[in-house]
Write an enzyme that holds these catalytic residues in place. Structure first.
Site, PDB file in Angstrom:
ATOM      1  N   CYS A 244       1.077  -0.932  -0.443  1.00  0.00           N
ATOM      2  CA  CYS A 244       0.274   0.162   0.257  1.00  0.00           C
ATOM      3  C   CYS A 244       0.747   1.371  -0.176  1.00  0.00           C
ATOM      4  CB  CYS A 244      -0.729   0.438   0.964  1.00  0.00           C
ATOM      5  SG  CYS A 244      -1.624  -1.746   1.405  1.00  0.00           S
TER       6      CYS A 244
ATOM      7  N   HIS B  63      -9.264   3.925  -2.767  1.00  0.00           N
ATOM      8  CA  HIS B  63      -7.681   3.550  -2.036  1.00  0.00           C
ATOM      9  C   HIS B  63      -7.593   2.327  -3.115  1.00  0.00           C
ATOM     10  CE1 HIS B  63      -3.753   2.369  -0.489  1.00  0.00           C
ATOM     11  NE2 HIS B  63      -4.096   1.214   0.612  1.00  0.00           N
TER      12      HIS B  63
ATOM     13  N   CYS C 197      -0.103   3.202   6.560  1.00  0.00           N
ATOM     14  CA  CYS C 197       0.456   1.246   6.834  1.00  0.00           C
ATOM     15  C   CYS C 197      -0.058   0.568   6.122  1.00  0.00           C
ATOM     16  CB  CYS C 197      -0.755   0.997   8.136  1.00  0.00           C
ATOM     17  SG  CYS C 197      -2.204   0.492   6.701  1.00  0.00           S
TER      18      CYS C 197
END
Length: 401
Positions: free
Chosen positions: A91, A357, A387
């Site tokens: 991510c 996202h 994160c």
């Protein structure tokens, strides 16, 4: 070491990551091509001055595979001398790309580098590329793998928060995003996506719910309770023995949306920017990555922020605005609590709960949003953090010039 400056940022709108999403018919190469061409046009950029394009992509398979960065450079008809490399830090990939671009510049090895990322989640779903983390039973067992949503619910349980807390944060994200869009706060960097015939596909973030209500939020079923009952709760509780059971609180409304999107940042040295006729907007003060506990997986932002702040000789109170990726509502809530940061300074234009996202792009998206909003408010310093899958964290501090 020289200073790495941020010269420009562009991003696509974020489209719903399903087959009925508005960006489904746009290939990931097309998304990056669109942004490269926009970056060139709006800066009258001589692309032969750019050394490299560093692109994040979390699921680099199919159309997103085979070094999509170099493919997009050629498709956008940039100078053949511009190289391209694709990487994945899960991510964090979009922000990692900007940090790598900055490191290349700061080292003096290169003068102008584009960093960013792309993810077409409607065409290549998360996990399409497999990997031992997900698919190898021996690795699963040894590392104590659980799905991120279970980790998010465990964090909320440990912190003593309730579902109403998560839902309230999520509603605020939608309202802030809707207000920011209406006020034109995204217009500086947002590049509409058209199809090959020139017809508009999407010119605004598709998943913001202007009419989100507490009542509608409360009717959504927890998304990770069934996974927990399959044995993942038991795996997590073997490490977190102070918890009797995990309260499952996260659902589709208070977790990040699955979307398509891309983003790019033009990074360069002072001399490299001057040669290209560019004016710097900000400089990167510090960047950091860390590894964190891999079962709970989502606690990396706090130590990453502390590491970056220490590198910059700063404290959390020195940061004017924060972008903490809303992978799940609990992540920015916990990070802000850990660092003593007022939520009024966090994600002031909403975040991934409202807008989605796009895994490989999000880090670059939120850094660009941070830059634009610092300029909008005439503030100086900002920190972006995410994160990261596998138990990691990343943070980048910028300062306007």
């Amino acid at each position: 070491m020289s200073t790495a400056y941020l010269y420009d940022h562009v991003r696509t709108p974020r489209g719903k990551g399903k087959k009925d999403g508005r960006l489904y018919q746009a290939s990931p190469v097309w998304l990056v091509r669109t942004l490269l061409q926009a970056l060139q046009q709006r800066n009258a950029l001589d692309t032969s001055l750019v050394d490299d394009v560093v692109l994040g992509c979390v699921t680099p398979v199919g159309e997103q595979g085979a070094d999509i960065a170099r493919t997009a450079v050629l498709d956008a008809e940039w100078a053949e001398t511009v190289a391209g490399v694709t990487q994945s830090r899960f991510c964090a990939s979009g922000l990692e790309s900007v940090n790598l671009a900055a490191a290349k510049v700061a080292s003096g090895f290169e003068d102008l580098v584009v960093g960013g990322g792309v993810e077409s989640m409607s065409r290549w779903p998360m996990g399409s590329d497999g990997g031992a983390w997900f698919m190898d039973p021996r690795i699963n067992q040894k590392l104590g793998f659980v799905p991120q949503g279970v980790g998010a619910d465990l964090i909320a349980t440990l912190e003593g928060w309730h579902r109403a807390d998560m839902d309230a944060f999520a509603l605020h994200s939608h309202r802030k995003a809707a207000a920011a869009r209406a006020a034109g706060h995204f217009s500086k960097s947002l590049v509409p996506v058209h199809d090959i015939a020139g017809l508009l596909l999407l010119d605004r973030d598709e998943t913001i719910r202007d009419n989100a209500t507490p009542e509608a939020m409360s009717r959504l079923e927890p998304s990770f309770a069934a996974m927990g009952a399959m044995g993942f709760d038991a795996t997590a509780l073997r490490k977190y023995t102070t918890v009797e059971r995990i309260e499952h609180m996260h659902h589709a409304g208070n977790s990040s949306g699955i979307v398509d999107g891309a983003a790019l940042m033009l990074v360069g040295s002072k001399d490299g920017g001057a040669k290209a006729g560019l004016k710097p907007r900000a400089r990167i003060r510090a960047a950091a990555v860390i590894g964190s506990e891999p079962t709970i997986m989502l606690t990396g932002p706090t130590p990453a922020c502390r590491k970056a702040l220490a590198k910059a000789g700063m404290a959390a109170g020195d940061i004017d605005l924060w972008e903490i990726n809303e992978a799940f509502a609990v992540v920015p809530m916990k990070t802000a609590r850990d660092l003593g940061v007022d939520l009024d300074r966090v994600n002031v234009n909403g975040g991934a709960i409202a807008m989605g996202h796009p895994l490989g792009a999000t880090g670059c998206v939120i850094l660009g949003t941070l830059l634009d909003e610092l300029e909008q408010r005439n503030l100086a310093t900002g920190l972006a953090t995410l994160c990261v899958g596998g138990g990691m964290g990343i943070a980048t501090i910028i300062e306007r010039v």
